[in-house]
Design a protein around this motif. Structure first.
Motif, PDB file in Angstrom:
ATOM      1  N   SER A   7       1.097  -1.232  -0.115  1.00 57.23           N
ATOM      2  CA  SER A   7       0.052   0.098  -0.038  1.00 57.23           C
ATOM      3  C   SER A   7       0.778   1.413  -0.064  1.00 57.23           C
ATOM      4  O   SER A   7       2.067   1.272   0.335  1.00 57.23           O
ATOM      5  CB  SER A   7      -0.883  -0.151   1.317  1.00 57.23           C
ATOM      6  OG  SER A   7      -0.150   0.389   2.245  1.00 57.23           O
ATOM      7  N   LEU A   8       0.495   2.261  -0.534  1.00 57.65           N
ATOM      8  CA  LEU A   8       0.761   3.550  -0.409  1.00 57.65           C
ATOM      9  C   LEU A   8       1.289   3.987   0.882  1.00 57.65           C
ATOM     10  O   LEU A   8       2.295   4.644   1.191  1.00 57.65           O
ATOM     11  CB  LEU A   8       0.191   4.598  -1.316  1.00 57.65           C
ATOM     12  CG  LEU A   8       0.859   6.089  -1.312  1.00 57.65           C
ATOM     13  CD1 LEU A   8       2.298   5.964  -1.859  1.00 57.65           C
ATOM     14  CD2 LEU A   8      -0.094   6.802  -2.144  1.00 57.65           C
ATOM     15  N   GLY A  49       9.362   4.994   4.164  1.00 58.44           N
ATOM     16  CA  GLY A  49      10.356   5.993   3.357  1.00 58.44           C
ATOM     17  C   GLY A  49      10.704   5.788   1.946  1.00 58.44           C
ATOM     18  O   GLY A  49      10.243   4.965   1.189  1.00 58.44           O
ATOM     19  N   VAL A  50      11.656   6.398   1.489  1.00 59.79           N
ATOM     20  CA  VAL A  50      12.001   6.539   0.138  1.00 59.79           C
ATOM     21  C   VAL A  50      13.266   6.074  -0.361  1.00 59.79           C
ATOM     22  O   VAL A  50      14.344   6.394   0.667  1.00 59.79           O
ATOM     23  CB  VAL A  50      11.750   7.962  -0.366  1.00 59.79           C
ATOM     24  CG1 VAL A  50      12.089   7.983  -2.010  1.00 59.79           C
ATOM     25  CG2 VAL A  50      10.302   8.411  -0.283  1.00 59.79           C
ATOM     26  N   LEU A  51      13.549   5.346  -0.984  1.00 59.06           N
ATOM     27  CA  LEU A  51      14.947   4.864  -1.677  1.00 59.06           C
ATOM     28  C   LEU A  51      15.327   5.593  -3.168  1.00 59.06           C
ATOM     29  O   LEU A  51      14.722   4.770  -3.968  1.00 59.06           O
ATOM     30  CB  LEU A  51      14.941   3.233  -1.627  1.00 59.06           C
ATOM     31  CG  LEU A  51      16.210   2.787  -2.130  1.00 59.06           C
ATOM     32  CD1 LEU A  51      17.279   2.741  -1.051  1.00 59.06           C
ATOM     33  CD2 LEU A  51      16.044   1.223  -2.218  1.00 59.06           C
ATOM     34  N   TRP A  91      10.294   1.093  -4.216  1.00 64.20           N
ATOM     35  CA  TRP A  91      11.352  -0.014  -4.025  1.00 64.20           C
ATOM     36  C   TRP A  91      11.524  -0.226  -2.610  1.00 64.20           C
ATOM     37  O   TRP A  91      11.470  -1.548  -2.223  1.00 64.20           O
ATOM     38  CB  TRP A  91      12.728   0.542  -4.407  1.00 64.20           C
ATOM     39  CG  TRP A  91      12.928   0.601  -5.945  1.00 64.20           C
ATOM     40  CD1 TRP A  91      13.417   1.468  -6.673  1.00 64.20           C
ATOM     41  CD2 TRP A  91      12.627  -0.203  -6.916  1.00 64.20           C
ATOM     42  NE1 TRP A  91      13.575   1.447  -7.876  1.00 64.20           N
ATOM     43  CE2 TRP A  91      13.101  -0.027  -8.163  1.00 64.20           C
ATOM     44  CE3 TRP A  91      12.241  -1.776  -7.184  1.00 64.20           C
ATOM     45  CZ2 TRP A  91      12.920  -0.483  -9.343  1.00 64.20           C
ATOM     46  CZ3 TRP A  91      11.914  -2.264  -8.126  1.00 64.20           C
ATOM     47  CH2 TRP A  91      12.550  -1.641  -9.349  1.00 64.20           C
ATOM     48  N   LYS A  92      11.763   0.598  -1.675  1.00 66.72           N
ATOM     49  CA  LYS A  92      11.757   0.406  -0.266  1.00 66.72           C
ATOM     50  C   LYS A  92      10.632  -0.516   0.164  1.00 66.72           C
ATOM     51  O   LYS A  92      10.824  -1.579   0.893  1.00 66.72           O
ATOM     52  CB  LYS A  92      12.148   1.556   0.587  1.00 66.72           C
ATOM     53  CG  LYS A  92      12.671   1.353   2.015  1.00 66.72           C
ATOM     54  CD  LYS A  92      13.127   2.790   2.519  1.00 66.72           C
ATOM     55  CE  LYS A  92      13.747   2.139   4.038  1.00 66.72           C
ATOM     56  NZ  LYS A  92      14.066   3.525   4.685  1.00 66.72           N
ATOM     57  N   ALA A  93       9.318  -0.074  -0.128  1.00 65.02           N
ATOM     58  CA  ALA A  93       8.268  -0.614   0.760  1.00 65.02           C
ATOM     59  C   ALA A  93       8.123  -2.074  -0.015  1.00 65.02           C
ATOM     60  O   ALA A  93       7.585  -2.739   0.714  1.00 65.02           O
ATOM     61  CB  ALA A  93       7.146   0.261   0.240  1.00 65.02           C
ATOM     62  N   MET A  94       8.622  -2.096  -1.159  1.00 61.75           N
ATOM     63  CA  MET A  94       8.396  -3.464  -1.745  1.00 61.75           C
ATOM     64  C   MET A  94       9.358  -4.695  -1.185  1.00 61.75           C
ATOM     65  O   MET A  94       9.019  -5.643  -0.816  1.00 61.75           O
ATOM     66  CB  MET A  94       8.776  -3.770  -3.281  1.00 61.75           C
ATOM     67  CG  MET A  94       7.574  -2.637  -4.064  1.00 61.75           C
ATOM     68  SD  MET A  94       8.194  -2.508  -5.768  1.00 61.75           S
ATOM     69  CE  MET A  94       8.380  -4.247  -6.464  1.00 61.75           C
TER      70      MET A  94
END
Length: 96
Positions: free
Chosen positions: A31-32, A39-41, A90-93
């Motif tokens: 999910s978003l 966070g963001v990569l 990417w990071k969340a995946m």
């Protein structure tokens, strides 16, 4: 701009917008909300295990590749909204 001081170029818009709808369409089982939490990569430089990569079907990666490749023309010079969205995925995946 495609880089600081560079020429102004039109960005290639994602085929599905906004970001939340893009996530629902292209990123399976993430999910978003999770992406915002983890966070963001930035930049596509990271290490991930084979098992984590294979947790998603090949078809998902193929769809993501097609989404990114639609924006490779000289007119856009790499300024693709979908690439920006993918940086947020990417990071969340791949993070547990």
């Amino acid at each position: 701009r495609n880089h600081a001081g560079g020429t102004v170029t039109d960005s290639c818009k994602a085929s599905v917008r906004p970001l939340e709808k893009w996530f629902e369409t292209f990123i399976y089982n993430v999910s978003l909300k999770k992406a915002r939490h983890t966070g963001v990569l930035y930049n596509p430089i990271f290490a991930v295990s084979r098992e984590r990569i294979r947790q998603y079907p090949r078809s998902m990666y193929e769809r993501l590749l097609r989404e990114i490749l639609r924006c490779t023309s000289k007119a856009h010079e790499g300024v693709a909204e979908a690439g920006h969205y993918l940086e947020r995925a990417w990071k969340a995946m791949f993070e547990s």
